[in-house]
Scaffold this active site. Structure first.
Site, mmCIF file in Angstrom:
data_model
loop_
_atom_site.group_PDB
_atom_site.id
_atom_site.type_symbol
_atom_site.label_atom_id
_atom_site.label_comp_id
_atom_site.label_asym_id
_atom_site.label_seq_id
_atom_site.Cartn_x
_atom_site.Cartn_y
_atom_site.Cartn_z
ATOM 1 N N HIS A 474 0.839 -1.199 0.000
ATOM 2 C CA HIS A 474 0.000 0.000 0.000
ATOM 3 C C HIS A 474 0.879 1.257 0.000
ATOM 4 O O HIS A 474 0.653 2.195 0.753
ATOM 5 C CB HIS A 474 -0.921 0.005 1.227
ATOM 6 C CG HIS A 474 -1.905 -1.119 1.236
ATOM 7 N ND1 HIS A 474 -2.586 -1.515 2.367
ATOM 8 C CD2 HIS A 474 -2.336 -1.951 0.249
ATOM 9 C CE1 HIS A 474 -3.381 -2.530 2.081
ATOM 10 N NE2 HIS A 474 -3.248 -2.803 0.806
ATOM 11 N N GLN A 475 1.887 1.283 -0.867
ATOM 12 C CA GLN A 475 2.801 2.416 -0.933
ATOM 13 C C GLN A 475 2.030 3.696 -1.263
ATOM 14 O O GLN A 475 1.176 3.694 -2.151
ATOM 15 C CB GLN A 475 3.871 2.158 -2.000
ATOM 16 C CG GLN A 475 4.734 0.938 -1.720
ATOM 17 C CD GLN A 475 4.229 -0.330 -2.350
ATOM 18 O OE1 GLN A 475 3.027 -0.519 -2.536
ATOM 19 N NE2 GLN A 475 5.131 -1.230 -2.690
#
Length: 538
Positions: A474-475
């Site tokens: 979930h950058q």
């Protein structure tokens, strides 16, 4: 799918393919809008702009088609990791993870992450969106308005709930169908230890202290229904939308302070193409800041270090890197239970401390063992399940650093996970709660026992945490929206200091949302489209 529907879909596919082939063979020198990246936000944005037939839209995507069984079969999502549909980023060695380097998978191809992810639809918590609104100085980013957008875009297939769910939108959302008994056991275990359960995770549950529910997912007729499939694919037969795959954006082109187009490489050939209205970067939290920096927008010292001429000093570009970090805890099945759907059918959000106003822990049950590179050495059961649980609101922040002036050179990602001691404290509470759940009475009929971590304490537990830590992929947050000196875009997603350039993807988040980021990225695409249409009177 009926034979008639299947035939219609086949006819559409041929028509769309032929249309896109014609458009790609006759590229215009200029388009009204160039959207860079066909991921969760870019697919939404390009479709919404192209809904006006007078607007010419070019969508550039570095990857290729989503027509692959590994994409469309929900059970095969893990096979995309490390494939040609994955950018294959790897974080720098991290002393806070005992020197480990974590792979940071990100989707490359039509649909981006929404074509290779676990298909979970998680809207974020009320507090996330209200925080976005306060940072942007715009109430339209707040929870109440965002809830209206979610209702409008959803085609909800679960128990009717008009207060929170919509039924007429493009995004087919359904609860996991016929969930595994192990998923139902997780909800029962939550109830055992005092955590409330809900009919779905995207309503009241995420307005308060959290809870547990069967996951919502983007699966239709047993097939992945990515945001590309929901928004963009139905528009591929239109004459005003050109989708060019295999096109890697290198930099934004400027005349003075105005963005006038982009430079991209395709089949080894570098091309510059113009945008008469705006360029929008929707390349994700690693590629978007990378392209900004190679376009001369970023920290003065960082650009000077690699010999890139400064166009505008924005020290926040590539800073504020965030991701959810997980610490898997695993149980051994008493007898094998085959995964169902996407293999992750139950979710839970809760607080590590009772004084918190919102959940800071994220739990996704995975119906097979998921060790890290290090914890695999402890011995992994042949058949088992994992509580993939971690930090929903990490304190630690990382950054991106260029390694040269060549746009094709890889970028260094210093994820900096667990650098803040507060994250380790929260991780301890996370594992304690994992063990309470997994060892609850509800699981007794299904498991032989706990495989890892067991009753570790003190330094041994901290070592496990650092060895077990992996990313949720979930950058985000590397071109954040806000009004302080480290902000990159304003509340309308315009890049500070230049004209004709916006960012619309997970990089604009001031902080990572509570939960999987796919649904919030759809909102970012919708909000960007609405603001662009308003700005240009479309």
């Amino acid at each position: 799918m009926s034979d008639v529907a299947s035939s219609e879909d086949h006819d559409f596919s041929l028509r769309a393919r032929d249309n896109q082939a014609r458009l790609a063979a006759r590229l215009r020198p200029h388009y009204d809008f160039i959207v860079c990246g066909a991921g969760a936000s870019g697919s939404v944005l390009a479709r919404r702009l192209a809904e006006n037939p007078a607007v010419k839209v070019l969508l550039l995507e570095a990857g290729g088609s989503d027509e692959a069984e590994a994409v469309l079969d929900p059970a095969l999502w893990p096979t995309n990791l490390g494939s040609e549909r994955d950018w294959g980023f790897t974080a720098e060695p991290n002393p806070h993870l005992n020197g480990r380097q974590l792979p940071l998978s990100m989707g490359r191809g039509l649909g981006g992450g929404s074509s290779i992810n676990v298909m979970v639809w998680a809207r974020g918590h009320r507090s996330d969106w209200d925080f976005f609104a306060s940072e942007a100085g715009d109430a339209a980013w707040g929870y109440e308005n965002v809830l209206d957008i979610y209702r409008r875009i959803e085609n909800w297939q679960g128990i009717p709930d008009p207060q929170f769910r919509g039924t007429g939108g493009p995004v087919w959302v359904q609860p996991a169908a016929d969930p595994s008994p192990i998923a139902c056991a997780m909800l029962d275990a939550a109830s055992e230890i005092g955590i409330p359960t809900f009919e779905h995770p995207n309503g009241r549950m995420m307005e308060g202290k959290g809870g547990a529910a069967i996951s919502d997912m983007l699966v239709r007729d047993g097939r992945r229904h990515s945001l590309y499939r929901a928004y963009l694919r139905p528009w591929l037969d239109r004459p005003n939308l050109t989708v060019l795959t295999g096109a890697l954006v290198r930099r934004v082109v400027f005349e003075g302070r105005r963005a006038t187009g982009v430079e991209y490489i395709r089949d080894g050939q570098v091309t510059i193409i113009g945008a008469s209205a705006e360029v929008v970067l929707s390349l994700g939290a690693i590629q978007t800041p990378k392209v900004l920096m190679h376009s001369g927008i970023g920290d003065r010292e960082e650009l000077g270090r690699v010999g890139i001429a400064l166009r505008h000093h924005l020290p926040g570009v590539g800073r504020n890197f965030q991701d959810h970090v997980s610490f898997g805890c695993t149980w051994d099945y008493a007898a094998p239970i085959a995964p169902r759907n996407n293999g992750s059918e139950a979710t839970l959000y809760w607080k590590s401390r009772p004084d918190l106003d919102a959940p800071d822990l994220l739990f996704c049950q995975v119906e097979f063992p998921v060790p890290s590179d290090r914890t695999a050495m402890r011995g992994v059961p042949e058949h088992g399940w994992t509580m993939f649980a971690g930090l929903a609101q990490p304190i630690s922040r990382g950054r991106l650093r260029l390694q040269g002036s060549d746009p094709l050179a890889p970028i260094a990602v210093d994820a900096n996970f667990l650098s803040d001691p507060g994250d380790v404290t929260t991780a301890r509470a996370c594992i304690e709660l994992c063990r309470a759940l997994g060892n609850a009475q509800a699981f007794r009929p299904f498991v032989r026992g706990e495989a890892m971590p067991g009753a570790l304490k003190g330094e041994a537990l901290d070592t496990y945490i650092r060895d077990a830590a992996v990313t949720y992929w979930h950058q985000s947050c590397t071109a954040k929206m806000g009004r302080d000196d480290m902000s990159v875009v304003d509340g309308t997603l315009k890049v500070y200091g230049v004209e004709g350039l916006r960012v619309a993807d997970g990089s604009i988040m001031p902080r990572v949302t509570t939960g999987n980021t796919q649904a919030p990225c759809a909102i970012i695409g919708e909000r960007a489209a609405a603001m662009i249409r308003q700005s240009h009177g479309l």
